[in-house]
Every structure is written in C-alpha cells, then in structure tokens.
Design an enzyme around this catalytic site. Structure first.
Site, PDB file in Angstrom:
ATOM      1  N   TYR A 133      75.924   4.107 100.973  1.00 57.56           N
ATOM      2  CA  TYR A 133      74.481   3.520 101.701  1.00 57.56           C
ATOM      3  C   TYR A 133      73.589   4.585 101.834  1.00 57.56           C
ATOM      4  O   TYR A 133      73.684   5.733 102.299  1.00 57.56           O
ATOM      5  CB  TYR A 133      75.222   3.273 103.223  1.00 57.56           C
ATOM      6  CG  TYR A 133      74.077   2.865 104.103  1.00 57.56           C
ATOM      7  CD1 TYR A 133      73.855   1.741 104.571  1.00 57.56           C
ATOM      8  CD2 TYR A 133      73.108   4.086 104.718  1.00 57.56           C
ATOM      9  CE1 TYR A 133      72.663   1.287 105.430  1.00 57.56           C
ATOM     10  CE2 TYR A 133      72.041   3.727 105.757  1.00 57.56           C
ATOM     11  CZ  TYR A 133      71.830   2.208 105.847  1.00 57.56           C
ATOM     12  OH  TYR A 133      70.863   1.848 106.603  1.00 57.56           O
ATOM     13  N   GLU A 178      66.043   0.448 102.387  1.00 55.56           N
ATOM     14  CA  GLU A 178      67.731   0.369 102.729  1.00 55.56           C
ATOM     15  C   GLU A 178      68.360  -0.136 101.627  1.00 55.56           C
ATOM     16  O   GLU A 178      68.096  -1.152 101.339  1.00 55.56           O
ATOM     17  CB  GLU A 178      67.898  -0.389 103.987  1.00 55.56           C
ATOM     18  CG  GLU A 178      69.432  -0.357 104.496  1.00 55.56           C
ATOM     19  CD  GLU A 178      69.718  -1.178 105.680  1.00 55.56           C
ATOM     20  OE1 GLU A 178      69.511  -2.400 105.791  1.00 55.56           O
ATOM     21  OE2 GLU A 178      70.259  -0.399 106.558  1.00 55.56           O
TER      22      GLU A 178
END
Ligand code: GDP
Ligand code: MN
Length: 397
Positions: free
Chosen positions: A118, A206
């Site tokens: 991530y 993101e």
C-alpha cells in the site's frame, strides 16, 4: 477532482511511474480489441477487466475479474459494463458502470512470489508537509490495517524546500522488506510517484496495491488520484478528465450557480452564510439529535434569489425532514434574507413540505423576525442558538 483509475494511471505514467498497462473500453467489442492490442504490446495471454467508477473496493463487489481468453474478455466486459456496482465505498444502491479498463495480467507466476504493498501520498495537515504513507499490507482495506495493526503503517515526511531525498526512497524500499532488483525498482517508483504528485498538483494519490511482480518489477495496479481543484487553472488538460456522471447531481447544480453545497447523509437541511457558521450549525443539529443532510454556505451575498435557489437545492434531497436557516447578518441584511425566505415560500409553494426553522441574527434581525412572524407561513423563527436547536428537535421529533 476525483479521477477514474485509468485516468490516474495515465497521469502516473506521464511522470515515469511504472503501471500495469491497460486500455479503457465502452463495450465488449472494444474490450476485445483492447485485449488484443495489450497482448501485442506486452505478450500477456490473460487480462483483467476492471469496472471504472469513482469508488474503491471494486474487487470485493465483483467489479474486477480475470479473463483467461478473448471469449472471457468479451463476456466479462459485457457483464460488468452496465452493471450497478455495489462496494463498501458506494452508496447502498451502488453506482452504474459505464466503462471498463482492460489490463494486462501482472500476477503471473515466476522466479519469486508476488507481493502487494500500500502506498499513498498526501498532505499531513498537522505538519503542513506532504507525506508518503506505506505498508506491507497491500491489497487490504487500509482502514482495517490502521485499526488492527497500526504498527504496520509507516510514514515518510518530505521537506517542501528540499524535496524528496534519495535516502528517503531507499528507506521506504527497505521498510517494505525489498532487496536486490525489487529494491532498486521501488526507489525509482517512489521517486517518480512523488514527482508526479507534486507536479500534477494532486491532493491524494492512493495506490493499493503496488505490486512486486514475480520478476521483480514494481507496478501501480490500482490508482486513486484526486487533483486539487484550486490548481486546475494550471492544468487545463486535466479539466477534460472530469466525469460529471460520477458526481452528486445536486452538488453539480450548486456549483453551476456558485453555491458551496456538500451532500451528506442526514435529515436536517441547512442553509448558512459562512463556512465557520455552517460547521457550527452542523454541530448544533447533531446536538439536537438530528443529522445534517448537507453543508451549504450561501456566502456573503445571500439575497432573495440565492436563498430561493438554495431552498430548491436542499429540497431535492428526499431525506430532508426539516430545514434550519442560520444566518448572521454582517454584510448581508437579515431582512433581505427573511424576504427571500418569504418569497421562496410563495414561489415554491407545495414543494416546501417540511418545517423550516429560521435563526437570523445581526443587522436588522428584529425587522426580519417581524417579517417572518407576520407572514403567516409555516416558519419557526428563533434568535438564540439554543432556541433554534430546540425547534429543530421538535420538528424532527
Ligand atoms: P479495488 O478493489 O477497487 O481496490 O481494485 P484494484 O485495482 O485494487 O483491484 C482489486 C484486486 O484485483 C487487486 O487487489 C488484485 O488482487 C486483483 N487484480 C488486479 N490486477 C490483477 C491482475 O493483473 N491479475 C490478477 N490475477 N489479479 C489482479
Ligand atoms: Mn485497490
């Protein structure tokens, strides 16, 4: 301004960030041509068909599917385009899918395991600096990681005057447990990602997951990109990326007439002048046991016409059970706003089918109260904050 995955990836790629390659398609036929072109370009035999909507969690909702041949590309694209996709991030009724991104399959087997990370870039408002937030727990819901295993989330802050230093990129790659070729690829990836973030004037990147492929490439598999609206004047080419179909129709309409309206889930509509007072009013509604249905700042020039437009917008939300008007008359005169409310009532007639609580305070507040009280309309007027809260509570039961 939020972008689709395919648009976000295009921006990333334009700054040299390595991405999972893909081609957007509006129909099953286009998806098949896209898949053929990707096979030609990358050699892939398998493809991933990904619904393009402004919401994450598409995989969980059935909006991301693997196709092992062209027939499957066609049938999956056909199935996903036109579906109403429900994910943890969409409204309960889901969002319609108008297009898919056909991607090369990048989870192929090879010399080493694939791993998912991530990585996001965003502004840390507490320190006023951009930061890279990253974790080995990619592909998962990051909110859950933050709640259950917060020690697995790292942050790296960037000094705006110096920019990202090479050691910082290496630190990220190290903390992600990489070595050898993958380590080098990750430092390149992070450096390009940060350059892209700054130069595109984004407010959020993101990337979940960032993938280490089995042959040690580092690729953006997903991309959530938000461009800072206030910087769009510097990026005229990004303006064309806006997809109005993804936006709340009331917010779009409000934007067109220059009103600051943000749709919320609650049952009490509010019309306020000034963002600060609007925030305080939302607190007031909460304390009164209600939930704000919207944020609406009618601004310093709240005249009768604007007040009427604002009412019309608020009433488009079927959840609204009462409307609280909270105006402080500084520049704007309260009697003008009161006149606006009375006019709106007359013009909108039966469309106003919920109680209205009005608190007008400041310049000419007394004249305003008289105007409203003598109008004979179903409007409850209040002068004190608490009084307004009590009346909201009464109105929504
Ligand atoms: P999200 O569910 O909206 O976050 O969409 P993502 O773009 O993150 O995709 C969801 C999941 O699909 C990823 O976490 C991967 O597990 C899977 N996925 C994405 N690309 C590929 C691919 O090329 N091959 C395979 N097998 N799975 C993929
Ligand atoms: Mn994702």
């Amino acid at each position: 301004m939020n972008l689709h995955e395919y648009q976000g990836k295009e921006i990333l790629a334009s700054f040299g960030v390595a991405i999972q390659k893909g081609i957007v398609a509006q129909s099953a036929e286009e998806a098949v041509s896209a898949a053929k072109a990707l096979t030609e370009e990358t050699g892939t035999g398998w493809h991933v068909i990904k619904a393009q909507i402004h919401a994450g969690g598409r995989g969980k909702g059935g909006g991301v599917k693997l196709a092992k041949n062209l027939d499957e590309v066609s049938s999956l694209a056909d199935q996903i385009i036109g579906m109403q996709l429900v994910t943890p991030q969409t409204p309960p009724e889901g969002k319609p899918v108008h297009q898919v991104l056909v991607c090369e399959d990048v989870y192929y087997p090879g010399e080493s395991e694939t791993s998912e990370f991530y990585i996001s870039v965003l502004l840390n408002r507490a320190t006023g600096r951009n930061m890279i937030m990253y974790s080995t727990e990619g592909g998962m819901d990051i909110e859950t990681v933050a709640e259950e295993t917060p020690h697995l989330i790292f942050t790296e802050e960037i000094d705006p005057a110096v920019g990202m230093m090479p050691f910082q990129a290496r630190k990220v790659a190290f903390n992600l447990g990489l070595s050898g070729q993958a380590f080098k690829e990750m430092t390149k990836f992070i450096t390009a990602l940060y350059t892209a973030y700054v130069n595109s004037d984004s407010s959020l990147f993101e990337i979940n997951p960032v993938l280490k492929t089995s042959d040690n490439k580092i690729l953006a598999v997903d991309a959530k990109v938000s461009i800072d609206d206030n910087a769009l004047f510097r990026h005229k080419d990004y303006l064309a990326l806006r997809d109005i179909r993804e936006e709340n129709p009331i917010e779009v309409e409000a934007g067109e007439v220059g009103l600051n309206y943000v749709d919320l889930d609650g049952n009490v509509g509010c019309m306020v002048n000034g963002a600060g007072l609007a925030m305080a009013t939302m607190d007031l509604i909460k304390q009164a046991g209600g939930d704000p249905a919207n944020f609406l700042d009618v601004g310093g020039t709240a005249d009768a016409a604007r007040v009427e437009t604002a009412f019309r917008l608020i009433l488009k939300d079927p959840n609204v059970k009462a409307i609280l008007v909270n105006i402080f008359g500084g520049i704007v005169r309260c009697d003008r706003v009161a006149q606006g409310i009375v006019d709106a009532y007359k013009n909108l007639g039966d469309a106003i089918n919920v109680p209205i609580i009005v608190r007008l305070q400041g310049t000419n507040a007394d004249i305003a109260k008289e105007l409203i009280d003598s109008s004979g309309l179903n409007v409850l007027s209040a002068t004190a904050f608490q009084e307004a809260a009590d009346k909201v509570q009464e109105a929504i039961g």
